[in-house]
Design an enzyme around this catalytic site. Structure first.
Site: not given
Length: 180
Positions: A16, A40
């Site tokens: 992540d 995003d």
């Protein structure tokens, strides 16, 4: 997977990007810098509302494809977010590789300009923009390698790949670059 190019380290990890403890993370942004899905959306959610406010104030006209702009990191562990606008894949005949290379190169320039010792990239344009992962890996890793060998910084360039397919594609390409 990690390799050295000169005195600089290039790493590939699966994970992540919002959790990376680096000076800057790269956001796979759209040209309006309006937030979105995928990387995003995850970055905007983790950074908090201040990120959207900052992009709106500093860059009301957005950012063109093939470039990148810098903001603070908001609530992220990173000090900065570099919002890179990669190309939408249109079959490879519309300058996509040049635009992707340009966006990555601009992020590395921003890292130097902001005295960043470390930067983390996602696999830009490989999500909803449809850029084939193996081709994106080839462009991305070659840009990083060439920049590190030419400039000798930042000290660490990390590609944080969300899924196994992206990680595998980047590993395969990096293996071919080690001896070159």
């Amino acid at each position: 997977m990690r390799v050295l190019f000169g005195s600089c380290r290039l790493e590939l990890v699966q994970g992540d990007i919002t959790l990376q403890n680096v000076d800057a993370i790269v956001n796979a942004a759209n040209s309006s810098l309006a937030g979105g899905g995928g990387v995003d959306g995850a970055i905007h959610q983790a950074a908090g509302l201040s990120l959207m406010e900052e992009t709106s104030l500093q860059y009301p006209d957005g950012c063109p494809t093939g470039s990148a702009v810098a903001t603070s990191g908001g609530e992220l562990p990173a000090r900065y977010v570099f919002h890179a606008v990669g190309p939408v894949w249109k079959g490879g005949l519309k300058g996509e590789s040049d635009l992707l290379a340009s966006a990555l190169h601009r992020c590395l320039e921003l890292a130097v300009e902001h005295s960043c010792r470390s930067i983390a990239f996602p696999a830009i344009s490989t999500g909803v923009y449809g850029y084939p992962k193996d081709l994106a890996a080839n462009v991305s890793l070659n840009v990083a390698k060439d920049f590190l060998l030419e400039h000798g910084r930042p000290e660490l360039v990390r590609f944080v790949l969300f899924d196994g397919g992206s990680y595998g594609a980047f590993c395969r390409v990096l293996e071919t670059l080690i001896g070159s």
